[in-house]
Write an enzyme that holds these catalytic residues in place. Sequence first.
Site, PDB file in Angstrom:
ATOM      1  N   ASP A  48       0.840  -1.191   0.000  1.00  0.00           N
ATOM      2  CA  ASP A  48       0.000   0.000   0.000  1.00  0.00           C
ATOM      3  C   ASP A  48       0.883   1.252   0.000  1.00  0.00           C
ATOM      4  OD1 ASP A  48      -2.290   1.868   0.872  1.00  0.00           O
ATOM      5  OD2 ASP A  48      -3.268  -0.076   0.917  1.00  0.00           O
ATOM      6  N   HIS A 104      -3.522   5.992   3.746  1.00  0.00           N
ATOM      7  CA  HIS A 104      -4.332   4.854   3.306  1.00  0.00           C
ATOM      8  C   HIS A 104      -3.820   3.546   3.899  1.00  0.00           C
ATOM      9  CE1 HIS A 104      -5.845   1.731   0.496  1.00  0.00           C
ATOM     10  NE2 HIS A 104      -6.914   2.509   0.428  1.00  0.00           N
ATOM     11  N   SER A 270       2.111  21.994  23.207  1.00  0.00           N
ATOM     12  CA  SER A 270       3.360  22.078  23.964  1.00  0.00           C
ATOM     13  C   SER A 270       4.536  22.387  23.052  1.00  0.00           C
ATOM     14  CB  SER A 270       3.611  20.751  24.707  1.00  0.00           C
ATOM     15  OG  SER A 270       3.793  19.686  23.798  1.00  0.00           O
TER      16      SER A 270
END
Length: 412
Positions: A48, A104, A270
């Site tokens: 992917d 994804h 922060s």
Amino acid sequence: MPNDNLFSELWGMNNTGQTGGTANADINAPEAWDRITGNSSVTVGIIDTGIDYRHADLLNNLWRNLKEFKGVAGVDDDGNGYIDDLYGIDTYNGDNDPLDDNSHGTHVAGTIGGVGNNAEGVTGVAWNVKMAACKFLNASGNGDTSGAIECINYFNGLRAQGENIVATNNSWGGGDFSQLLKDAIDASATAGILFIAAAGNDTNNNDLNPSYPASYESSNIIAVAATDHTDSLADFSNYGATSVDIAAPGVDILSSVLTTSGCPAFSPESAAVYHDGFEAGLGQWSLLGYLGSNPIYNNPSYWWQQNNAVNHTGASSASDSLSGNYANSTVSSMTKGLNLSAVSSPLCGGLWLKGQAEYTYDYLYIYLSKDGGATWAQTIGATGTFSDWTKVTFAIPEDFKNVRLFIVFSKS
């Protein structure tokens, strides 16, 4: 039932009608978990856009190449042709770092193996599993067949070396018939690896018009269509009585998204150099709203549903106060000039998000400019549902120290 704080929103796992759908239109995950919740000796290869291997809800279920972790840096300790492939490889960029820059692959990983019953985030189908990453798609979701073939062969090689790769997940498709791709898939069948393929998202009948790789006639392919929360075929899904094997939930699926890109997962409020909680309005930020034409792409469409809820750390949030969804061909954005030239590296940016972008169709993109807005560089893209305030961090390159930050809610 797991105690993960977002589990109640996972209609695909356990549908109680919580999203307005049909009760029990799901995969009966709790019933399966009564029998088994996973197996950490099993490894799934995810082909992917990569995986955010720093994600707190994925970290404990990531595959690690122990031969390389315990080996010598800069040496191919396992002899598989890849040096220091600790979590997998990136065939798009030709390196050993499969860190996701699109979201994804991270989203897919959360559904497959988000750590279960850890009181955090989502729950994967397998609470315990190992997930190995092969990235062949870039930040925009584009890649070449050759990169996919290399990923398949990479996992075939790991299997031959004794890694228990039982399946690869392939939520991608496109292109014509490729004998080389089919040969690689057939080789994975010989190795004993299942090839789980997306049927496709083109409303296509794959029986009449094959969609690859789902339509290859290989014995190990399981082609999967998508269903919605009423147990109906998704309006975008491909189908085919003989060419598609099974259907599974695939519409409005909540899962993990990028939390970091080259930076530690710090809390934006922060930040050491600058932060703005918007408690007193937008401050020095400029809300650009509708820009007319996108400075990055040519004539795409956009959609983002804003959620004007309380800011994570204060009494307000940055919003353009739209009453509905973004219309096509619009861009909503904010900008602020920041001179960071005196800051020592590394420099990281971050923000909290809440809202919904239609999964794989609509994206939140974050762009930086170092020339006053004439050109833009993408740092991160994310898609899916941010049902609660979600932290996203990203790296700011050295040559962007004198920067104008541009946040775009857009569809690619």
